[in-house]
Design a protein around this motif. Structure first.
Motif, PDB file in Angstrom:
ATOM      1  N   ASN A   5       0.841  -1.206   0.000  1.00 25.87           N
ATOM      2  CA  ASN A   5       0.000   0.000   0.000  1.00 25.87           C
ATOM      3  C   ASN A   5       0.875   1.256   0.000  1.00 25.87           C
ATOM      4  OD1 ASN A   5      -2.650  -1.274   0.258  1.00 25.87           O
ATOM      5  ND2 ASN A   5      -1.904  -1.930   2.253  1.00 25.87           N
ATOM      6  N   ARG A   8      -0.448   4.792   1.373  1.00 26.33           N
ATOM      7  CA  ARG A   8      -0.993   4.928   2.725  1.00 26.33           C
ATOM      8  C   ARG A   8       0.054   5.398   3.728  1.00 26.33           C
ATOM      9  NH1 ARG A   8      -4.937  -0.343   3.418  1.00 26.33           N
ATOM     10  NH2 ARG A   8      -6.286   0.190   1.663  1.00 26.33           N
ATOM     11  N   TYR A  75      -5.520   4.617   8.606  1.00 29.39           N
ATOM     12  CA  TYR A  75      -4.499   5.136   7.707  1.00 29.39           C
ATOM     13  C   TYR A  75      -5.016   6.375   6.979  1.00 29.39           C
ATOM     14  CZ  TYR A  75      -7.137   2.836   3.979  1.00 29.39           C
ATOM     15  OH  TYR A  75      -8.120   2.460   3.112  1.00 29.39           O
ATOM     16  N   GLU A  77      -4.471   8.958   3.343  1.00 31.43           N
ATOM     17  CA  GLU A  77      -3.952   9.116   1.988  1.00 31.43           C
ATOM     18  C   GLU A  77      -4.165  10.569   1.571  1.00 31.43           C
ATOM     19  OE1 GLU A  77      -4.596   5.264  -0.568  1.00 31.43           O
ATOM     20  OE2 GLU A  77      -6.405   5.668   0.600  1.00 31.43           O
TER      21      GLU A  77
END
Length: 102
Positions: A5, A8, A75, A77
């Protein structure tokens, strides 16, 4: 986890966090919008912020910050946006600071 990921940002500690995101776009006379938005666990909680029209000699700086209560698996972004019709260099940073227990 940059392999699984890479977009993230996962804080290492649960609690009350101060999350800060900053993006600087290279100067350009094309387009009139520059933006930044932040998502927590895949859901955006801030829309794009528009900046004044950019100029060829001046970079456009956008910054965003908010307090968030986080669990150990939450998380963030960050996305940036510009409408110049071409590529623009952008530099940025994201940080999360623990400011208290949840």
């Amino acid at each position: 986890d940059n392999a699984v990921n890479p977009t993230r940002i996962t804080p290492l500690t649960a609690g009350i966090l101060l999350v800060i995101a900053k993006a600087t776009f290279a100067g350009s006379t094309a387009g009139t919008a520059r933006g930044i938005r932040v998502a927590k666990n895949g859901s955006f909680f801030e829309n794009f912020y528009s900046a004044p029209p950019a100029t060829a000699n001046q970079d456009t700086l956008l910054a965003w910050g908010a307090r968030s209560v986080n669990g150990s698996t939450d998380y963030f972004e960050v996305e940036v946006y510009q409408d110049s019709g071409g590529n623009l260099n952008v530099t940025g940073m994201v940080a999360a600071y623990l400011i208290g227990a949840s």
